[in-house]
Scaffold this motif. Sequence first.
Motif, PDB file in Angstrom:
ATOM      1  N   ALA A   1       0.695  -1.592  -0.048  1.00 26.60           N
ATOM      2  CA  ALA A   1       0.524   0.051  -0.591  1.00 26.60           C
ATOM      3  C   ALA A   1       0.636   0.816  -0.320  1.00 26.60           C
ATOM      4  CB  ALA A   1      -1.147   0.148   1.374  1.00 26.60           C
ATOM      5  N   LEU A   2       1.876   1.108   1.116  1.00 24.09           N
ATOM      6  CA  LEU A   2       2.732   2.440   0.089  1.00 24.09           C
ATOM      7  C   LEU A   2       3.665   2.059  -1.073  1.00 24.09           C
ATOM      8  CD1 LEU A   2       4.387   4.752   2.511  1.00 24.09           C
ATOM      9  CD2 LEU A   2       5.958   2.445   3.001  1.00 24.09           C
ATOM     10  N   GLN A   3       4.393   1.746  -1.519  1.00 23.92           N
ATOM     11  CA  GLN A   3       4.357   1.332  -3.022  1.00 23.92           C
ATOM     12  C   GLN A   3       3.466   1.574  -3.767  1.00 23.92           C
ATOM     13  OE1 GLN A   3       5.639  -2.504  -2.671  1.00 23.92           O
ATOM     14  NE2 GLN A   3       7.518  -2.025  -2.556  1.00 23.92           N
ATOM     15  N   THR A   4       2.552   1.449  -3.297  1.00 22.31           N
ATOM     16  CA  THR A   4       1.353   1.928  -4.458  1.00 22.31           C
ATOM     17  C   THR A   4       1.111   3.510  -3.595  1.00 22.31           C
ATOM     18  OG1 THR A   4       0.353  -0.337  -4.788  1.00 22.31           O
ATOM     19  CG2 THR A   4      -1.532   1.784  -5.277  1.00 22.31           C
ATOM     20  N   ALA A   5       1.457   4.125  -2.770  1.00 22.72           N
ATOM     21  CA  ALA A   5       0.924   5.673  -2.473  1.00 22.72           C
ATOM     22  C   ALA A   5       2.176   6.085  -3.265  1.00 22.72           C
ATOM     23  CB  ALA A   5       0.531   5.468  -1.003  1.00 22.72           C
ATOM     24  N   ILE A   6       2.859   6.167  -2.687  1.00 23.85           N
ATOM     25  CA  ILE A   6       4.431   7.023  -3.414  1.00 23.85           C
ATOM     26  C   ILE A   6       3.742   6.863  -4.623  1.00 23.85           C
ATOM     27  CG2 ILE A   6       7.097   6.909  -3.596  1.00 23.85           C
ATOM     28  CD1 ILE A   6       6.991   5.711  -0.655  1.00 23.85           C
ATOM     29  N   ARG A   7       3.415   5.736  -5.515  1.00 26.18           N
ATOM     30  CA  ARG A   7       3.813   5.727  -6.822  1.00 26.18           C
ATOM     31  C   ARG A   7       2.889   6.412  -7.675  1.00 26.18           C
ATOM     32  NH1 ARG A   7       3.119   0.472  -7.086  1.00 26.18           N
ATOM     33  NH2 ARG A   7       4.294  -0.538  -6.741  1.00 26.18           N
ATOM     34  N   ALA A   8       1.943   6.645  -7.346  1.00 28.73           N
ATOM     35  CA  ALA A   8       0.240   7.446  -6.716  1.00 28.73           C
ATOM     36  C   ALA A   8       0.580   9.078  -6.796  1.00 28.73           C
ATOM     37  CB  ALA A   8      -0.626   7.205  -6.649  1.00 28.73           C
ATOM     38  N   GLN A   9       1.806   9.439  -5.877  1.00 29.35           N
ATOM     39  CA  GLN A   9       1.909  10.890  -5.874  1.00 29.35           C
ATOM     40  C   GLN A   9       2.776  11.022  -6.666  1.00 29.35           C
ATOM     41  OE1 GLN A   9       3.681  10.890  -1.631  1.00 29.35           O
ATOM     42  NE2 GLN A   9       1.890  11.023  -0.710  1.00 29.35           N
ATOM     43  N   ALA A  10       3.582  10.012  -7.296  1.00 28.14           N
ATOM     44  CA  ALA A  10       4.620  10.890  -7.997  1.00 28.14           C
ATOM     45  C   ALA A  10       4.074  10.816  -9.749  1.00 28.14           C
ATOM     46  CB  ALA A  10       5.552  10.395  -8.623  1.00 28.14           C
ATOM     47  N   GLU A  11       2.738  10.356  -9.977  1.00 21.42           N
ATOM     48  CA  GLU A  11       2.239  10.663 -11.086  1.00 21.42           C
ATOM     49  C   GLU A  11       1.760  11.717 -11.090  1.00 21.42           C
ATOM     50  OE1 GLU A  11      -0.758   7.309 -11.532  1.00 21.42           O
ATOM     51  OE2 GLU A  11       0.997   5.988 -11.242  1.00 21.42           O
ATOM     52  N   LYS A  12       1.231  12.636 -12.571  1.00 25.77           N
ATOM     53  CA  LYS A  12       0.748  13.738 -12.593  1.00 25.77           C
ATOM     54  C   LYS A  12      -0.720  13.337 -12.535  1.00 25.77           C
ATOM     55  CE  LYS A  12       4.755  15.764 -12.602  1.00 25.77           C
ATOM     56  NZ  LYS A  12       4.661  16.757 -11.719  1.00 25.77           N
ATOM     57  N   SER A  13      -1.418  14.314 -12.246  1.00 24.31           N
ATOM     58  CA  SER A  13      -2.846  14.246 -12.548  1.00 24.31           C
ATOM     59  C   SER A  13      -3.265  15.180 -13.766  1.00 24.31           C
ATOM     60  CB  SER A  13      -3.318  15.172 -11.043  1.00 24.31           C
ATOM     61  OG  SER A  13      -3.778  16.415 -11.916  1.00 24.31           O
ATOM     62  N   GLY A  14      -2.968  15.634 -14.310  1.00 22.51           N
ATOM     63  CA  GLY A  14      -3.298  16.055 -15.571  1.00 22.51           C
ATOM     64  C   GLY A  14      -3.762  17.793 -16.060  1.00 22.51           C
ATOM     65  N   VAL A  15      -4.270  18.787 -14.421  1.00 23.72           N
ATOM     66  CA  VAL A  15      -4.840  19.541 -14.174  1.00 23.72           C
ATOM     67  C   VAL A  15      -3.068  20.032 -13.631  1.00 23.72           C
ATOM     68  CG1 VAL A  15      -5.728  20.467 -12.388  1.00 23.72           C
ATOM     69  CG2 VAL A  15      -6.361  18.479 -13.000  1.00 23.72           C
ATOM     70  N   PRO A  16      -2.644  21.200 -14.858  1.00 22.30           N
ATOM     71  CA  PRO A  16      -0.703  21.602 -14.294  1.00 22.30           C
ATOM     72  C   PRO A  16      -0.975  22.822 -12.483  1.00 22.30           C
ATOM     73  CG  PRO A  16      -2.150  22.154 -16.619  1.00 22.30           C
ATOM     74  CD  PRO A  16      -3.227  21.736 -15.954  1.00 22.30           C
ATOM     75  N   TRP A  17      -2.589  23.148 -12.764  1.00 18.36           N
ATOM     76  CA  TRP A  17      -2.472  23.731 -10.989  1.00 18.36           C
ATOM     77  C   TRP A  17      -2.096  22.777 -10.005  1.00 18.36           C
ATOM     78  CZ3 TRP A  17      -5.649  23.450  -7.363  1.00 18.36           C
ATOM     79  CH2 TRP A  17      -6.844  23.448  -7.851  1.00 18.36           C
ATOM     80  N   ALA A  18      -2.945  21.694  -9.727  1.00 17.11           N
ATOM     81  CA  ALA A  18      -2.993  20.896  -9.004  1.00 17.11           C
ATOM     82  C   ALA A  18      -1.447  20.175  -8.830  1.00 17.11           C
ATOM     83  CB  ALA A  18      -3.959  20.173  -9.707  1.00 17.11           C
ATOM     84  N   ASP A  19      -1.212  20.130  -9.914  1.00 16.28           N
ATOM     85  CA  ASP A  19       0.385  19.262 -10.157  1.00 16.28           C
ATOM     86  C   ASP A  19       1.604  20.431  -9.880  1.00 16.28           C
ATOM     87  OD1 ASP A  19      -0.328  17.240 -10.884  1.00 16.28           O
ATOM     88  OD2 ASP A  19      -0.518  17.164 -12.887  1.00 16.28           O
ATOM     89  N   ALA A  20       1.589  21.321 -10.167  1.00 18.31           N
ATOM     90  CA  ALA A  20       2.322  21.930  -9.423  1.00 18.31           C
ATOM     91  C   ALA A  20       2.045  22.794  -7.765  1.00 18.31           C
ATOM     92  CB  ALA A  20       2.110  23.858  -9.860  1.00 18.31           C
ATOM     93  N   LEU A  21       1.139  22.750  -7.377  1.00 15.80           N
ATOM     94  CA  LEU A  21       0.179  22.725  -5.638  1.00 15.80           C
ATOM     95  C   LEU A  21       1.291  21.356  -4.757  1.00 15.80           C
ATOM     96  CD1 LEU A  21      -0.909  24.526  -3.538  1.00 15.80           C
ATOM     97  CD2 LEU A  21      -1.968  22.878  -3.594  1.00 15.80           C
ATOM     98  N   SER A  22       0.396  20.253  -6.089  1.00 17.05           N
ATOM     99  CA  SER A  22       1.585  19.030  -5.690  1.00 17.05           C
ATOM    100  C   SER A  22       2.835  19.332  -5.165  1.00 17.05           C
ATOM    101  CB  SER A  22       1.173  18.018  -5.805  1.00 17.05           C
ATOM    102  OG  SER A  22       1.310  16.632  -5.685  1.00 17.05           O
ATOM    103  N   SER A  23       3.758  19.529  -6.222  1.00 17.07           N
ATOM    104  CA  SER A  23       5.209  19.366  -6.230  1.00 17.07           C
ATOM    105  C   SER A  23       5.615  20.803  -5.361  1.00 17.07           C
ATOM    106  CB  SER A  23       5.402  19.098  -7.991  1.00 17.07           C
ATOM    107  OG  SER A  23       5.331  20.542  -7.989  1.00 17.07           O
ATOM    108  N   SER A  24       4.644  21.245  -5.038  1.00 21.77           N
ATOM    109  CA  SER A  24       5.902  23.006  -4.114  1.00 21.77           C
ATOM    110  C   SER A  24       5.284  22.445  -2.837  1.00 21.77           C
ATOM    111  CB  SER A  24       4.992  23.848  -5.178  1.00 21.77           C
ATOM    112  OG  SER A  24       3.222  24.164  -4.199  1.00 21.77           O
ATOM    113  N   VAL A  25       4.589  21.367  -2.015  1.00 21.06           N
ATOM    114  CA  VAL A  25       4.409  21.065  -0.444  1.00 21.06           C
ATOM    115  C   VAL A  25       5.535  20.683  -0.187  1.00 21.06           C
ATOM    116  CG1 VAL A  25       3.456  19.598   0.832  1.00 21.06           C
ATOM    117  CG2 VAL A  25       2.454  20.206  -1.266  1.00 21.06           C
ATOM    118  N   ARG A  26       6.671  19.639  -1.007  1.00 22.27           N
ATOM    119  CA  ARG A  26       8.004  19.601   0.400  1.00 22.27           C
ATOM    120  C   ARG A  26       8.428  20.880   0.427  1.00 22.27           C
ATOM    121  NH1 ARG A  26      10.309  14.242  -1.738  1.00 22.27           N
ATOM    122  NH2 ARG A  26      11.792  14.082  -0.285  1.00 22.27           N
ATOM    123  N   PRO A  27       8.965  21.485  -1.020  1.00 23.99           N
ATOM    124  CA  PRO A  27      10.047  22.089  -1.005  1.00 23.99           C
ATOM    125  C   PRO A  27       9.250  24.073   0.081  1.00 23.99           C
ATOM    126  CG  PRO A  27       9.543  21.777  -3.400  1.00 23.99           C
ATOM    127  CD  PRO A  27       9.164  20.903  -2.118  1.00 23.99           C
TER     128      PRO A  27
END
Length: 158
Positions: free
Chosen positions: A70-96
């Motif tokens: 389940a953890l591996q699946t969740a990590i893989r799912a987090q790395a996948e892009k949703s196709g919505v540019p602003w959501a992908d940008a927001l998701s990738s900006s959380v850790r930085p």
Amino acid sequence: MLETLLGGLLGGAFRLAPEALKWLDRKGERSHELAMQDKALEFEKLRGASKMDEIGASGDAAWNSGALEALQTAIRAQAEKSGVPWADALSSSVRPIITYSFMLLYAAVKIAIIALALQAGSDWPAAVKLAWNDNDMALFGGIINFFFLNRIFDKALR
């Protein structure tokens, strides 16, 4: 007459002696049998407890395996892009953003410690020594190792 009486008593005693010995022997056998049954019962209890531990361990292993999947699946799912540019940008900006915010807050606290030490009449070397201690050095070393070793591992795994 005494011999007759004594002979009769001794004859009766010798006739009863094997029966008494048989009775004592049966009593010993029964106590031995009871002790053996107690040991067998104790062994069965231990075997049952061992089996329960084995079942619990296999259940834990299965649960851990499922949790890792389940953890591996969740990590893989987090790395996948949703196709919505602003959501992908927001998701990738959380850790930085969290990392930079923490570092700015940490630096602000250290600057405040130095400023307060200087206001209290301390000189620069003493103020810096007060603000930067062994724990800070360990934290700094861990962060540097994480970022640089992460790059080395990423290159090695490609």
